[in-house]
Write a protein that holds these residues in place. Structure first.
Motif, short mmCIF file in Angstrom:
data_model
loop_
_atom_site.label_atom_id
_atom_site.label_comp_id
_atom_site.label_asym_id
_atom_site.label_seq_id
_atom_site.Cartn_x
_atom_site.Cartn_y
_atom_site.Cartn_z
N LEU A 109 -2.50 15.11 -10.23
CA LEU A 109 -2.91 15.80 -9.00
C LEU A 109 -3.23 14.77 -7.91
O LEU A 109 -2.78 14.87 -6.78
CB LEU A 109 -4.14 16.66 -9.28
CG LEU A 109 -4.70 17.40 -8.06
CD1 LEU A 109 -3.68 18.37 -7.49
CD2 LEU A 109 -6.00 18.12 -8.41
N TRP A 110 -4.00 13.74 -8.31
CA TRP A 110 -4.37 12.69 -7.37
C TRP A 110 -3.13 11.98 -6.84
O TRP A 110 -2.98 11.73 -5.65
CB TRP A 110 -5.33 11.73 -8.09
CG TRP A 110 -5.68 10.49 -7.33
CD1 TRP A 110 -5.60 9.21 -7.78
CD2 TRP A 110 -6.17 10.40 -5.99
NE1 TRP A 110 -6.01 8.33 -6.82
CE2 TRP A 110 -6.35 9.04 -5.69
CE3 TRP A 110 -6.44 11.36 -4.99
CZ2 TRP A 110 -6.81 8.60 -4.46
CZ3 TRP A 110 -6.90 10.91 -3.76
CH2 TRP A 110 -7.08 9.54 -3.51
N LEU A 111 -2.21 11.68 -7.75
CA LEU A 111 -0.97 11.00 -7.37
C LEU A 111 -0.17 11.86 -6.39
O LEU A 111 0.38 11.37 -5.39
CB LEU A 111 -0.14 10.71 -8.62
CG LEU A 111 1.10 9.84 -8.41
CD1 LEU A 111 0.69 8.42 -8.01
CD2 LEU A 111 1.97 9.82 -9.66
N THR A 112 -0.15 13.16 -6.67
CA THR A 112 0.60 14.07 -5.80
C THR A 112 0.03 14.07 -4.38
O THR A 112 0.78 14.03 -3.40
CB THR A 112 0.55 15.50 -6.38
OG1 THR A 112 1.03 15.46 -7.72
CG2 THR A 112 1.40 16.45 -5.57
N MET A 113 -1.32 14.12 -4.33
CA MET A 113 -1.95 14.11 -3.01
C MET A 113 -1.63 12.82 -2.25
O MET A 113 -1.35 12.83 -1.06
CB MET A 113 -3.48 14.24 -3.14
CG MET A 113 -3.95 15.49 -3.85
SD MET A 113 -3.49 16.98 -2.98
CE MET A 113 -4.93 17.17 -1.99
N GLN A 114 -1.68 11.70 -2.98
CA GLN A 114 -1.36 10.41 -2.35
C GLN A 114 0.07 10.42 -1.81
O GLN A 114 0.32 10.02 -0.69
CB GLN A 114 -1.49 9.29 -3.38
CG GLN A 114 -2.88 8.73 -3.51
CD GLN A 114 -2.88 7.60 -4.52
OE1 GLN A 114 -2.43 7.77 -5.64
NE2 GLN A 114 -3.37 6.44 -4.11
N LEU A 115 0.97 10.89 -2.66
CA LEU A 115 2.38 10.90 -2.27
C LEU A 115 2.58 11.76 -1.02
O LEU A 115 3.24 11.35 -0.05
CB LEU A 115 3.23 11.44 -3.43
CG LEU A 115 4.73 11.57 -3.14
CD1 LEU A 115 5.34 10.20 -2.85
CD2 LEU A 115 5.46 12.24 -4.30
N ALA A 116 1.97 12.97 -1.05
CA ALA A 116 2.16 13.88 0.08
C ALA A 116 1.55 13.28 1.34
O ALA A 116 2.12 13.35 2.44
CB ALA A 116 1.54 15.24 -0.23
N GLY A 117 0.37 12.67 1.20
CA GLY A 117 -0.31 12.08 2.37
C GLY A 117 0.51 10.96 2.98
O GLY A 117 0.76 10.94 4.18
N VAL A 118 0.94 10.02 2.11
CA VAL A 118 1.71 8.88 2.62
C VAL A 118 3.02 9.38 3.24
O VAL A 118 3.43 8.94 4.32
CB VAL A 118 1.99 7.87 1.49
CG1 VAL A 118 2.95 6.77 1.98
CG2 VAL A 118 0.70 7.26 0.99
#
Lengths: 361, 228
Positions: free
Chosen positions: B12-21
């Motif tokens: 979930l954390w990785l997904t948020m990072q990916l979407a944000g970047v």
């Protein structure tokens, strides 16, 4: 005299521009002509706005565009104020921030017009904190003029700033444009298709026709020319005179004005003696007699004049336009029949009888 | 409750990072592209518009396949990248960002382009006549007037990246902490018949997406309509 020199030559679908003119940088210069004649386009080129055109443009000796030398000064460095046809206020800023937008970007050393001065002149004090959407059309227009002025421009370009305003609003803005010229010395180039407006506001006129300049010169000269169909077919053709109020005759409801030592009577004016006043003598209100006895008719205004030219009235086969020299050029539009009966000839001395009207600015 | 605590929330954390970047990259690249598309008179406009819209119609696996080929250690992009940095792009977080950027491009460019078109050229002309440089006028007039377009672009770009699956699977594989994003984790759980974990993660994604969209629509309604 300081001048704006423009030369543009280019082809667009439907119109070929071939413009060469020198506009005096004093007072108000009107660009007029029917729609599609290219007046707005010329104004945009002077500002440095698209559509791109190749040519040459200089302002009082400063070159703003010269394609031969690859010079193009972008609009933000030309120090011109532009008042567009629509007010185009920034919707995300309130009135005060709209007004200050350009001023903030003008270096203090270039600021010659104070914020308070503009607010007062345009009567904007009550609106400063308001959202622009809550202003009436006339108020928005005043804000857009103020916004352009606050950049202290060295030239103000206006594209029909009075279009879509009612007479009352126009009367509010008219004196303001004169004030710009007089008090601030800012030359104005002004696009209008309304010849009555031009007559009241302009000192110089550039008449455009299908992408080129049909005529240019002082308003007095242009409006007295019967050979320009754009003017001749309207009722505005006729001599324009800049006069001074000499005296009022309230018992007759008249005011006497003077120009070049001659006197004319016009309906009484609400102006002090000595004030300057522009008047027009519409060509259709001038009649001509060959009987040189003075004061033989009911007309108050009689001037001795010489026939300079007799020409066909454009668009009216039964009328002729007689150009007279009465110290200043005068134009009379009379019937072909009268012309024959009087047997008018070039060089002949005549009396011109006429009514004159004041043009308020 | 024990399941919730024992769950691996890394994806979930990785997904948020990916979407944000991805959204940040997309705004930086998409703004000039959308501006160009909105106002250019170039003949290239139509083909470029079509390219931007391609991810809308192509199966993610097709896009993923090409990206994998391009970004692999011998690919036209991955090869030079490896020569510079020492590692290929495929199966890395950077590779995922590049893939997501292309995949979500239309969701950012199209709302921005529409907003810029609605603002039109006139406000920029006014601003420049008021002594603003092109860039100054863009940031102080055109962007604020296109605010709604920006909100839509950010949300759609973010939300679309959250839900990405096919492209990620092709390009990123399934490396925990590096490329194992939420959608892949859910797929994994289902494959190994861990339905509870799949339920939890799916519900998390569902609620998250719903919340984001609700908040955005609420904000958007309060924004004044500026362009038009």
């Amino acid at each position: 005299m300081r001048q704006l020199t423009a030369r543009f030559r280019c082809d667009y679908p439907g119109v070929r521009f071939d413009i060469e003119c020198a506009l005096p940088l004093e007072g108000t210069t009107a660009l007029c002509g029917v729609s599609g004649s290219g007046k707005t386009t010329l104004l945009r080129w002077i500002a440095g706005l698209p559509p791109a055109a190749s040519g040459f443009l200089s302002f009082a000796g400063d070159v703003w565009q010269d394609d031969a030398r690859k010079i193009f000064v972008p609009i933000e460095r030309r120090r011109v104020g532009v008042v567009f046809q629509e007010p185009l206020l920034f919707p995300h800023l309130n009135v005060e921030d709209n007004l200050a937008y350009g001023m903030k970007r003008t270096p203090p050393s270039h600021r010659r017009i104070a914020f308070e001065q503009v607010i007062e002149m345009l009567g904007l004090a009550p609106f400063l904190q308001r959202r622009t959407q809550r202003l009436s059309g006339g108020e928005q227009r005043r804000v857009s003029i103020g916004r352009a002025l606050l950049t202290s421009p060295q030239l103000l370009l206006m594209d029909e700033p009075l279009a879509f305003l009612d007479q009352e609003r126009k009367r509010e803005i008219f004196p303001f444009i004169g004030w710009l010229n007089r008090e601030l010395g800012i030359p104005v180039v002004y696009v209008s298709h309304d010849l009555n407006e031009v007559l009241q506001l302009a000192r110089h006129v550039v008449l455009m026709k299908r992408g080129s300049i049909a005529a240019a010169g002082p308003v007095q000269d242009i409006f007295a020319r019967p050979d320009l169909p754009e003017l001749a077919e309207s009722n505005v053709v006729g001599a324009v005179l800049d006069t001074r109020i000499a005296e009022h005759e309230p018992q007759f409801g008249l005011t006497r004005v003077e120009f070049f030592g001659r006197s004319l009577f016009i309906p009484q004016q609400d102006l002090p003696v000595g004030a300057s006043l522009r008047i027009q003598i519409p060509a259709c209100d001038v009649s001509v007699t060959t009987d040189l006895q003075p004061a033989s008719g009911s007309a108050l205004n009689v001037l001795e004049a010489t026939v300079v030219e007799i020409g066909q009235t454009p668009g009216n086969g039964h009328a002729v336009d007689v150009t007279l020299d009465a110290g200043r050029p005068l134009l009379a539009r009379i019937t072909r029949k009268s012309c024959q009966r009087l047997n008018l000839n070039v060089g002949q001395k005549v009396h011109a009888h006429f009514k004159a009207v004041a043009l308020h600015s | 409750m024990t399941t919730l605590l024992a769950m691996d929330w890394g994806p979930l954390w990785l997904t948020m990072q990916l979407a944000g970047v991805t959204v940040v990259v997309l705004l930086a690249l998409g703004t000039p592209l959308a501006w160009w598309l909105a106002f250019t008179k170039s003949r290239m406009r139509t083909p470029v518009e079509a390219v931007v819209a391609l991810p809308l119609v192509l199966p993610p696996t097709v896009l993923g396949f090409y990206l994998l080929t391009a970004m692999g250690p011998h690919g036209p992009v991955g090869g030079p990248w490896k020569a510079f940095t020492g590692s290929a792009l495929s199966f890395t977080f950077t590779g995922l960002v590049i893939a997501s950027t292309l995949y979500s491009l239309p969701f950012v460019v199209q709302p921005l382009q529409g907003a810029f078109e609605a603002v039109g050229t006139k406000p920029m002309e006014v601003a420049r006549s008021l002594r603003a440089s092109r860039l100054d006028a863009f940031f102080t007039v055109a962007s604020p007037m296109a605010l709604r377009g920006y909100v839509s672009a950010i949300v759609l770009g973010f939300a679309h990246t959250l839900g990405e699956f096919g492209v990620v699977l092709m390009v990123g594989g399934n490396i925990p902490g590096v490329t194992k994003v939420l959608s892949i984790a859910i797929y994994d759980h289902v494959e190994s018949l861990e339905y509870t974990q799949a339920h939890v993660l799916s519900a998390a994604l569902l609620v998250l997406s719903f919340l984001i969209l609700t908040i955005v629509y609420a904000i958007n309604r309060r924004l004044p309509v500026r362009a038009a």
